[in-house]
Scaffold this active site. Structure first.
Site, short mmCIF file in Angstrom:
data_model
loop_
_atom_site.label_atom_id
_atom_site.label_comp_id
_atom_site.label_asym_id
_atom_site.label_seq_id
_atom_site.Cartn_x
_atom_site.Cartn_y
_atom_site.Cartn_z
N ASP A 98 0.81 -1.22 0.00
CA ASP A 98 0.00 0.00 0.00
C ASP A 98 0.85 1.27 0.00
O ASP A 98 2.01 1.26 0.40
CB ASP A 98 -0.89 0.03 1.25
CG ASP A 98 -2.08 -0.89 1.15
OD1 ASP A 98 -2.13 -1.70 0.21
OD2 ASP A 98 -2.96 -0.81 2.03
N HIS B 100 -5.98 3.20 -4.23
CA HIS B 100 -5.89 3.45 -2.79
C HIS B 100 -6.17 4.93 -2.49
O HIS B 100 -5.70 5.45 -1.49
CB HIS B 100 -4.50 3.04 -2.29
CG HIS B 100 -4.41 2.79 -0.81
ND1 HIS B 100 -5.38 2.10 -0.10
CD2 HIS B 100 -3.46 3.13 0.10
CE1 HIS B 100 -5.02 2.02 1.17
NE2 HIS B 100 -3.87 2.65 1.33
N HIS C 6 -4.93 9.52 0.32
CA HIS C 6 -4.97 8.64 1.49
C HIS C 6 -5.77 9.25 2.65
O HIS C 6 -5.32 9.27 3.80
CB HIS C 6 -3.54 8.32 1.96
CG HIS C 6 -3.45 7.05 2.76
ND1 HIS C 6 -3.74 6.98 4.10
CD2 HIS C 6 -3.07 5.80 2.41
CE1 HIS C 6 -3.54 5.76 4.54
NE2 HIS C 6 -3.14 5.01 3.53
N HIS D 136 3.71 -2.28 3.10
CA HIS D 136 3.71 -0.92 2.57
C HIS D 136 5.03 -0.63 1.89
O HIS D 136 6.09 -1.01 2.39
CB HIS D 136 3.48 0.09 3.70
CG HIS D 136 2.16 -0.06 4.39
ND1 HIS D 136 1.93 -1.03 5.34
CD2 HIS D 136 0.98 0.61 4.24
CE1 HIS D 136 0.67 -0.94 5.76
NE2 HIS D 136 0.08 0.04 5.11
#
Length: 278
Positions: free
Chosen positions: A99, A150, A154, A244
């Protein structure tokens, strides 16, 4: 995007997201080792597995290709009430997801490690990061990795209105298509914080909601050894691993994957990605 300043909230939200995801039972369509789609059903609950070394995985990359005209209207999907958080299928299959990227400092090292071992993964990218690093998405496309949405900045979606959520998602899908060659078919909510609007808008844009089963906790920077233990102890058929490649110092993530990935391959695990829907 100052995600390091949201450390405490991130910890709480990721824990909550994992709890929400634990209720998910939907299966995922996977790409088989031969490149043919395999429809799967729900898998049993994950747990620590005996780590007896088996033959290394023979899985190899098969690049995907772009399709359809730019900004082609997506096929609307059924609206889910909870995200998908695991896969299943024949053998010891797992899925790796990353991510918050792409990041020019950390993402190339992760891509190098995946290429070294012939493994594909999913990358849930943020639009504002893609805008300055489109060459990394092109590299993902060439290697056969799957890129998901995503959001652009964020944000915590549960604090936004429907119009704002749509903008975050649409802008990101547009920049992914420009850099990757096709629009994303998967979406992951930042912090694992889902709401009805996110499910509805994702379905309208042709994206399935994907969560995770095992959190490496690399966003906490707990130490390389801890990240390795989280993955190896959580390994099991059907597991979706959350890591991540941006959003902070990901040196530990880069080092950890160089250790746990070959170990799991030697233990008989295969790593797959969803098959592209047509």
């Amino acid at each position: 995007m100052q995600k390091d300043q949201l450390f405490t909230r991130r910890r709480m939200l990721l824990a909550g997201g994992a709890a929400l995801g634990a209720a998910g039972t939907a299966g995922v369509v996977l790409a088989s080792d031969t490149g043919e789609p395999v429809r799967t059903a729900a898998a049993p609950a994950a747990g620590p597995q005996a780590r007896q070394a088996l033959a290394p995985s023979a899985f190899r990359l098969q690049p995907v290709t772009g399709y359809g005209p730019p900004r082609a209207a997506p096929r609307k999907l059924e609206v889910r009430k909870e995200p998908i958080l695991r896969i299943s299928g024949r053998g010891r299959r797992m899925m790796l997801t990353f991510d918050d990227g792409p990041n020019p400092e950390y993402t190339p090292h992760i891509l190098d490690t995946l290429a070294e071992h012939g493994v594909r993964a999913m990358f849930f990218v943020c639009g504002e990061c893609v805008a300055g690093n489109k060459e990394l998405l092109a590299r993902m496309a060439e290697a056969g990795h799957v890129v998901g949405n995503h959001t652009w900045t964020h944000p915590l979606l549960t604090t936004l209105g429907r119009k704002q959520i749509r903008s975050e998602m649409e802008r990101t899908s547009d920049v992914i298509e420009d850099a990757y060659g096709e629009r994303p078919q998967w979406f992951r909510a930042p912090y694992g914080a889902w709401n009805r609007a996110a499910f509805q808008l994702g379905a309208e844009m042709g994206m399935e909601p994907m969560a995770w089963t095992v959190d490496t906790t690399d966003w906490m920077e707990p130490g390389t050894a801890t990240i390795i233990d989280q993955v190896e102890n959580g390994a099991a058929p059907g597991v979706v691993v959350l890591s991540h490649d941006a959003g902070g110092d990901r040196t530990q993530t880069v080092r950890a994957i160089r250790e746990w990935l070959p170990y799991l391959l030697d233990s008989g695990y295969h790593f797959t990605v969803p098959a592209r829907r047509v």
